[in-house]
Design a protein around this motif. Sequence first.
Motif, short mmCIF file in Angstrom:
data_model
loop_
_atom_site.label_atom_id
_atom_site.label_comp_id
_atom_site.label_asym_id
_atom_site.label_seq_id
_atom_site.Cartn_x
_atom_site.Cartn_y
_atom_site.Cartn_z
N SER A 343 -8.25 -0.74 -5.49
CA SER A 343 -7.85 0.53 -6.00
C SER A 343 -6.81 0.29 -7.04
O SER A 343 -6.47 1.22 -7.83
N LEU A 344 -6.03 -0.68 -7.10
CA LEU A 344 -5.15 -1.10 -8.20
C LEU A 344 -5.99 -1.89 -9.25
O LEU A 344 -5.34 -2.18 -10.35
N GLY A 345 -7.29 -1.90 -9.18
CA GLY A 345 -7.74 -2.73 -10.35
C GLY A 345 -7.52 -4.06 -10.43
O GLY A 345 -7.92 -4.68 -11.36
N GLU A 346 -7.13 -4.61 -9.45
CA GLU A 346 -7.04 -6.30 -9.45
C GLU A 346 -7.95 -7.04 -8.97
O GLU A 346 -8.13 -8.10 -9.53
N LEU A 347 -9.42 -6.04 -8.23
CA LEU A 347 -10.40 -6.89 -8.19
C LEU A 347 -11.45 -6.26 -8.55
O LEU A 347 -11.27 -4.78 -8.50
N GLU A 348 -12.37 -6.90 -9.02
CA GLU A 348 -13.85 -6.43 -9.28
C GLU A 348 -14.95 -6.83 -8.60
O GLU A 348 -14.72 -7.90 -7.87
N PHE A 349 -16.14 -6.21 -8.61
CA PHE A 349 -17.12 -6.78 -7.75
C PHE A 349 -17.58 -7.96 -8.11
O PHE A 349 -17.88 -9.03 -7.15
N SER A 350 -17.20 -8.52 -9.36
CA SER A 350 -17.79 -9.76 -9.80
C SER A 350 -16.79 -11.11 -8.95
O SER A 350 -17.02 -12.14 -9.07
N ASP A 351 -15.69 -10.57 -8.47
CA ASP A 351 -14.79 -11.28 -7.82
C ASP A 351 -15.10 -11.83 -6.27
O ASP A 351 -14.64 -12.59 -5.63
N GLU B 66 5.25 -8.19 -19.48
CA GLU B 66 4.01 -7.87 -18.86
C GLU B 66 3.34 -9.00 -18.11
O GLU B 66 2.53 -8.72 -17.13
N MET B 67 3.83 -10.21 -18.69
CA MET B 67 3.20 -11.13 -17.83
C MET B 67 3.56 -11.54 -16.22
O MET B 67 4.78 -10.93 -15.86
N GLU B 68 2.69 -12.24 -15.50
CA GLU B 68 3.18 -12.78 -14.17
C GLU B 68 4.24 -13.87 -14.20
O GLU B 68 4.31 -14.52 -15.27
N LYS B 271 3.26 -11.11 -4.02
CA LYS B 271 2.00 -11.77 -4.90
C LYS B 271 0.74 -10.74 -4.83
O LYS B 271 0.37 -10.25 -3.62
N THR B 272 0.05 -10.92 -5.90
CA THR B 272 -1.34 -9.94 -5.87
C THR B 272 -2.45 -10.85 -5.10
O THR B 272 -2.14 -11.94 -4.91
N TYR B 273 -3.25 -10.21 -4.52
CA TYR B 273 -4.25 -10.91 -3.64
C TYR B 273 -4.94 -12.13 -4.30
O TYR B 273 -4.86 -13.23 -3.78
N LEU B 274 -5.30 -12.09 -5.72
CA LEU B 274 -6.01 -13.24 -6.12
C LEU B 274 -5.07 -14.38 -6.35
O LEU B 274 -5.17 -15.41 -6.40
N ARG B 275 -3.71 -14.08 -6.38
CA ARG B 275 -2.84 -15.01 -6.67
C ARG B 275 -2.19 -15.63 -5.32
O ARG B 275 -1.57 -16.73 -5.55
N SER B 277 -2.39 -17.83 -2.18
CA SER B 277 -3.33 -18.87 -1.52
C SER B 277 -3.77 -18.44 -0.01
O SER B 277 -3.05 -17.60 0.53
N PRO B 278 -4.80 -18.95 0.54
CA PRO B 278 -5.25 -18.77 2.06
C PRO B 278 -3.93 -18.97 2.95
O PRO B 278 -3.76 -18.28 4.00
N PHE B 279 -3.08 -20.13 2.49
CA PHE B 279 -1.86 -20.33 3.52
C PHE B 279 -0.86 -19.16 3.26
O PHE B 279 -0.30 -18.58 4.28
N ASP B 280 -0.92 -18.61 2.25
CA ASP B 280 0.07 -17.48 1.97
C ASP B 280 -0.37 -16.34 2.49
O ASP B 280 0.50 -15.65 3.49
N LEU B 281 -1.58 -15.94 2.75
CA LEU B 281 -2.19 -14.86 3.42
C LEU B 281 -2.06 -15.11 4.95
O LEU B 281 -1.90 -14.33 5.74
N PHE B 282 -2.36 -16.51 5.29
CA PHE B 282 -2.24 -16.64 6.58
C PHE B 282 -0.87 -16.31 7.33
O PHE B 282 -0.64 -15.73 8.16
N LEU B 283 0.30 -16.78 6.41
CA LEU B 283 1.57 -16.59 6.88
C LEU B 283 1.93 -15.10 7.07
O LEU B 283 2.76 -14.66 7.77
N HIS B 284 1.30 -14.29 6.09
CA HIS B 284 1.67 -12.82 6.32
C HIS B 284 0.70 -12.11 7.04
O HIS B 284 0.97 -11.11 7.68
#
Lengths: 458, 458
Positions: A343-351, B66-68, B271-275, B277-284
């Motif tokens: 919903s934030l536009g960070e992901l697309e189906f292609s991901d 605007e950059m990350e 962090k945004t989802y795509l950025r 790591s699986p370990f980050d996600l695990f910790l959260h």
Amino acid sequence: MAEHSVTVENTLQTLLTDKKYSTIRDILVTMNPADIAAVFAGVESDKLPLLFRLLPKELAAESFVEMESEEQESLIKGISDKELRQVMDELYVDDAVDIVEEMPANVVQRILAQADPEMRKEINEILQYPEDSAGSVMTTEYVKLTPDMTVGDAILRIRRTGVDKETIYTCYVLQNRLLVGTVSVKSLLLAPSDLQTIDSIMESNLITVTTHTDQEEVARMMSKYNLLAIPVVDGDNRMVGIVTFDDAMDVVEEETTEDMEIMAGMTPSDKTYLRSSPFDLFLHRIPWLSLLMISATFTGMIISNFEKALAAMTCLAAFIPMLMDTGGNSGSQSSVTVIRALSLGELEFSDLGKVIWKEIRTALICGACLSVLCFAKVMLVDRLIMGNDEVSIMVAVVVGLTLAVTVLCAKLVGCTLPMLAKKLGFDPAVMASPFITTIVDALSLLVYFGIATALLKL
Amino acid sequence: MAEHSVTVENTLQTLLTDKKYSTIRDILVTMNPADIAAVFAGVESDKLPLLFRLLPKELAAESFVEMESEEQESLIKGISDKELRQVMDELYVDDAVDIVEEMPANVVQRILAQADPEMRKEINEILQYPEDSAGSVMTTEYVKLTPDMTVGDAILRIRRTGVDKETIYTCYVLQNRLLVGTVSVKSLLLAPSDLQTIDSIMESNLITVTTHTDQEEVARMMSKYNLLAIPVVDGDNRMVGIVTFDDAMDVVEEETTEDMEIMAGMTPSDKTYLRSSPFDLFLHRIPWLSLLMISATFTGMIISNFEKALAAMTCLAAFIPMLMDTGGNSGSQSSVTVIRALSLGELEFSDLGKVIWKEIRTALICGACLSVLCFAKVMLVDRLIMGNDEVSIMVAVVVGLTLAVTVLCAKLVGCTLPMLAKKLGFDPAVMASPFITTIVDALSLLVYFGIATALLKL
């Protein structure tokens, strides 16, 4: 804020009973439209017109816009046509449209009859755009400039026509009704000379939306590009209106509430919680509750199928809630993360590939960790402390292993379904915890009984 | 948008390999800062400084904002002190603070060394405010006027000093550093005469926040009162800065994501989802998963306690998932509705009585309706279609009755806990579906076995 309003309300009630109208007026004029509307919400509806008449014309109209539709309706019914016309004259077109959309037909007719012909035409045009589109939230009042004007001309134009415009801070440069650029009042004021032409200072790298762009996308673009207002163009690229930042903020709030309601298995509602009757709440809650209850028939069937295994080893039943809940929680963690990113536009189906790979690795770490923890807990609490001899090491292995596989399945289902929903044109928010839980429950039971019958030879 | 960026990225990669720098520059200058940042995110980090140098100074700084933070860091490491100083000169203080907050200590030192002394002082001041407070998101650059100025003076002041200010559209009228009023550029431009004094046209009915106001409350007030910027005052009512609407929109987005993460049983992540790591996600994700898994021990204990009843009538086990899920869904509907209403400021703790009364009535209608539906389903599907003779009318009554009581308990728990959490100073979002589900599971099993032993004489 609420406490403040309550106090003012009580004071006003007393003053109203004592008929101290000039004191009431003195209090009201110091207040903001949003606070006046909050106070009015607590007043009996037959007193509303009386209070409303005490407000100066402009403040009256601004407060009117901030009221809930119930109060607006009873107010319109209580004031004269002339008073209604005065309110309409002060309203911006987009606010007038919002009000018209919420009113019953007979009130709408009275409103339209009191609007001046141009406004009536504009209201009718905006009403024709689909709900939740840029067209339906835009206003048609904005400052128009031409490329050959000088900065001085432009400032003069703003001074002459700006009073009726919701925002003057971004002006739109049109040529034959086509948008060719935007100029901010900041750049007009900071321009070195009043004689510079508009086309020499205008921004011609334009960000626009069309009348049919979804309002959520409009709000997202305004937030991304930090815009005060975004121009709306029609299919032929002709400019038809603007959406202002305050409407964008309202859209974000509305859409977030809607997402959260859908994610919790409710059909979205326009009414605030305190204004919804229990029957309203029932209507929004019962569809998903019934549907999900009926679909739980499958989990029941799975358990029935393994009744013999359960009868042979009754301790297995005790771990069912834990396995189902952990599966459900793992799945909804993934689905909510993916739904929000979509919903934030960070992901697309292609991901999709990237997402699945990331979730698999996360699930393996989570699963391994939970599995070990669960094995230890079963051995310590269920076997040693509670002294259940039926809970053998093998049972603890079965439960731990099931947990790991369940977490993996849950995370895969949780991340995949929202993305598929989006691809197929559904709202991904539907694929949140209630729905995921139902699927994951069935999966976790199948895995559990599968592993149990294999390892425990039931 | 994403597809568009991908195409530009590919083109730029090719042009980079071919060293066609002037073409790259021509493309980049037509783009918006947010889009440039998106494109830069896909470029190898050693190429970043090269691309960055192609941008005109102002666009370079705007794109940098605007950059990350990963790209910002590698870019800072790749450019010279002189280039860094040029970027710093173009930044607004609040953006500079955002960047400094994300960088490691050695990079922060380089940044501060290149900022001019006044900016360095302001950055350091803002950094001292607590995270998520108005002070930490404000900017100290705004247009200051005095009450005795004329409209003409004010416009001249804006023209002379406005270029460094993030917004010029609301100006702040100060007397001895105290805020006494605000004037919009709109009212300055529309003032009938240039000789009017500021105090005759300023708005003295002020809406302010203090440096310690929570950023979510700041955003809510800006949305409620439709403000472009809100003044921030210190404990002695002296004006110290403003929060602008674009930061408020970012705050709303951030806080919503955080709420959703907490509601799905995760600790919030920056962090945004795509950025991640699986370990980050695990910790959260692991803390709540482990905690909730361990607390499911209670549900397990309840089932163990009623093992005899289950062994005597094995068909009872088949309805456990349905009862638990429906209870969980009913509870999370109520909790999410209440959590959202609390976070929008629609509900206060003092409304607890009203909320409970509303939920009781809603639960009674939902419960009655589900109960009847469930009775019919059990009789039709489980007894007739699946031919399970053990499922008697009495069993169907037990299941239906349990469902009604469970829905009532679930809705009461669901609406009460978030309000209590808020009262006790916790985040109500914690009391969402995972937590509620665990409690409701135990309740529903207790009710189920209680009713079953009583009515079926087990």
